[in-house]
Design a protein around this motif. Structure first.
Motif, PDB file in Angstrom:
ATOM      1  N   GLU A  55       0.836  -1.340  -0.039  1.00  0.00           N
ATOM      2  CA  GLU A  55      -0.034   0.025  -0.133  1.00  0.00           C
ATOM      3  C   GLU A  55       0.925   1.500  -0.084  1.00  0.00           C
ATOM      4  O   GLU A  55       0.399   2.195  -0.540  1.00  0.00           O
ATOM      5  CB  GLU A  55      -0.954   0.057   1.155  1.00  0.00           C
ATOM      6  CG  GLU A  55      -2.140  -0.952   0.960  1.00  0.00           C
ATOM      7  CD  GLU A  55      -2.688  -1.206   2.372  1.00  0.00           C
ATOM      8  OE1 GLU A  55      -3.571  -1.937   2.407  1.00  0.00           O
ATOM      9  OE2 GLU A  55      -2.770  -0.400   3.189  1.00  0.00           O
ATOM     10  N   GLU A  56       2.004   1.288   0.981  1.00  0.00           N
ATOM     11  CA  GLU A  56       2.752   2.530   0.797  1.00  0.00           C
ATOM     12  C   GLU A  56       3.568   2.563  -0.378  1.00  0.00           C
ATOM     13  O   GLU A  56       3.573   3.662  -0.927  1.00  0.00           O
ATOM     14  CB  GLU A  56       3.846   2.177   2.160  1.00  0.00           C
ATOM     15  CG  GLU A  56       4.893   3.374   2.282  1.00  0.00           C
ATOM     16  CD  GLU A  56       4.012   4.615   2.519  1.00  0.00           C
ATOM     17  OE1 GLU A  56       3.048   4.523   3.339  1.00  0.00           O
ATOM     18  OE2 GLU A  56       4.481   5.716   2.535  1.00  0.00           O
ATOM     19  N   VAL A  57       4.006   1.599  -1.173  1.00  0.00           N
ATOM     20  CA  VAL A  57       4.673   1.593  -2.404  1.00  0.00           C
ATOM     21  C   VAL A  57       3.705   2.240  -3.385  1.00  0.00           C
ATOM     22  O   VAL A  57       3.925   2.974  -4.328  1.00  0.00           O
ATOM     23  CB  VAL A  57       5.266   0.363  -2.982  1.00  0.00           C
ATOM     24  CG1 VAL A  57       5.775   0.429  -4.323  1.00  0.00           C
ATOM     25  CG2 VAL A  57       6.385  -0.031  -1.917  1.00  0.00           C
ATOM     26  N   GLU A  58       2.441   1.736  -3.415  1.00  0.00           N
ATOM     27  CA  GLU A  58       1.430   2.160  -4.375  1.00  0.00           C
ATOM     28  C   GLU A  58       1.155   3.713  -4.136  1.00  0.00           C
ATOM     29  O   GLU A  58       1.063   4.400  -5.182  1.00  0.00           O
ATOM     30  CB  GLU A  58       0.157   1.531  -4.292  1.00  0.00           C
ATOM     31  CG  GLU A  58       0.050   0.046  -4.675  1.00  0.00           C
ATOM     32  CD  GLU A  58      -1.065  -0.711  -4.452  1.00  0.00           C
ATOM     33  OE1 GLU A  58      -1.883  -0.250  -4.068  1.00  0.00           O
ATOM     34  OE2 GLU A  58      -0.955  -1.970  -5.075  1.00  0.00           O
ATOM     35  N   ARG A  59       1.162   4.155  -2.810  1.00  0.00           N
ATOM     36  CA  ARG A  59       0.850   5.533  -2.662  1.00  0.00           C
ATOM     37  C   ARG A  59       1.939   6.499  -3.101  1.00  0.00           C
ATOM     38  O   ARG A  59       1.806   7.257  -3.782  1.00  0.00           O
ATOM     39  CB  ARG A  59       0.651   5.820  -1.173  1.00  0.00           C
ATOM     40  CG  ARG A  59      -0.678   5.968  -0.436  1.00  0.00           C
ATOM     41  CD  ARG A  59      -0.796   6.339   0.838  1.00  0.00           C
ATOM     42  NE  ARG A  59      -0.196   5.653   1.727  1.00  0.00           N
ATOM     43  CZ  ARG A  59      -0.366   4.446   2.478  1.00  0.00           C
ATOM     44  NH1 ARG A  59      -1.586   3.915   2.058  1.00  0.00           N
ATOM     45  NH2 ARG A  59       0.270   4.042   3.337  1.00  0.00           N
ATOM     46  N   ILE A  60       3.205   5.887  -2.821  1.00  0.00           N
ATOM     47  CA  ILE A  60       4.448   6.609  -3.458  1.00  0.00           C
ATOM     48  C   ILE A  60       4.471   6.742  -4.947  1.00  0.00           C
ATOM     49  O   ILE A  60       4.712   7.744  -5.529  1.00  0.00           O
ATOM     50  CB  ILE A  60       5.614   6.014  -2.643  1.00  0.00           C
ATOM     51  CG1 ILE A  60       5.703   6.059  -1.586  1.00  0.00           C
ATOM     52  CG2 ILE A  60       6.920   6.616  -3.634  1.00  0.00           C
ATOM     53  CD1 ILE A  60       6.907   5.326  -0.726  1.00  0.00           C
ATOM     54  N   VAL A  61       4.304   5.613  -5.505  1.00  0.00           N
ATOM     55  CA  VAL A  61       3.977   5.639  -7.103  1.00  0.00           C
ATOM     56  C   VAL A  61       3.213   6.243  -7.569  1.00  0.00           C
ATOM     57  O   VAL A  61       3.252   7.283  -8.546  1.00  0.00           O
ATOM     58  CB  VAL A  61       3.879   4.096  -7.544  1.00  0.00           C
ATOM     59  CG1 VAL A  61       3.613   4.152  -8.973  1.00  0.00           C
ATOM     60  CG2 VAL A  61       5.405   3.151  -7.165  1.00  0.00           C
ATOM     61  N   LYS A  62       1.663   6.396  -6.944  1.00  0.00           N
ATOM     62  CA  LYS A  62       0.671   7.350  -7.440  1.00  0.00           C
ATOM     63  C   LYS A  62       1.289   8.784  -7.264  1.00  0.00           C
ATOM     64  O   LYS A  62       0.777   9.745  -8.246  1.00  0.00           O
ATOM     65  CB  LYS A  62      -0.293   7.220  -6.588  1.00  0.00           C
ATOM     66  CG  LYS A  62      -1.770   7.770  -6.871  1.00  0.00           C
ATOM     67  CD  LYS A  62      -2.971   7.512  -6.201  1.00  0.00           C
ATOM     68  CE  LYS A  62      -4.158   8.290  -6.703  1.00  0.00           C
ATOM     69  NZ  LYS A  62      -5.340   8.184  -6.208  1.00  0.00           N
TER      70      LYS A  62
END
Length: 67
Positions: A55-62
């Motif tokens: 979830e954290e990686v997805e937030r960062i990528v977004k």
């Protein structure tokens, strides 16, 4: 699971040791329940950490995509 020093790597390593001990019949009947219970806790811990990381990686990528 209240061990604040537990990390994914230490949990995974402990889980591997438990699994190896089970496969090699190094765990007696007296401690089998405790070891299986600990293994379940470690799997749950690792899954939770993996989901949080994903979830954290997805937030960062977004954020990178929005900027």
């Amino acid at each position: 699971m209240a061990d604040k020093r537990l990390t994914y790597d230490t949990a995974y390593a402990e889980l591997e040791r438990i699994m190896q001990d089970l496969q090699e019949d190094r765990i007696g009947v007296d401690e089998l329940t405790a070891k299986v219970k600990r293994a379940v806790e470690l799997v749950a811990f690792c899954n939770t950490l993996l989901r949080a990381t994903e979830e954290e990686v997805e937030r960062i990528v977004k954020k990178l995509g929005d900027g």
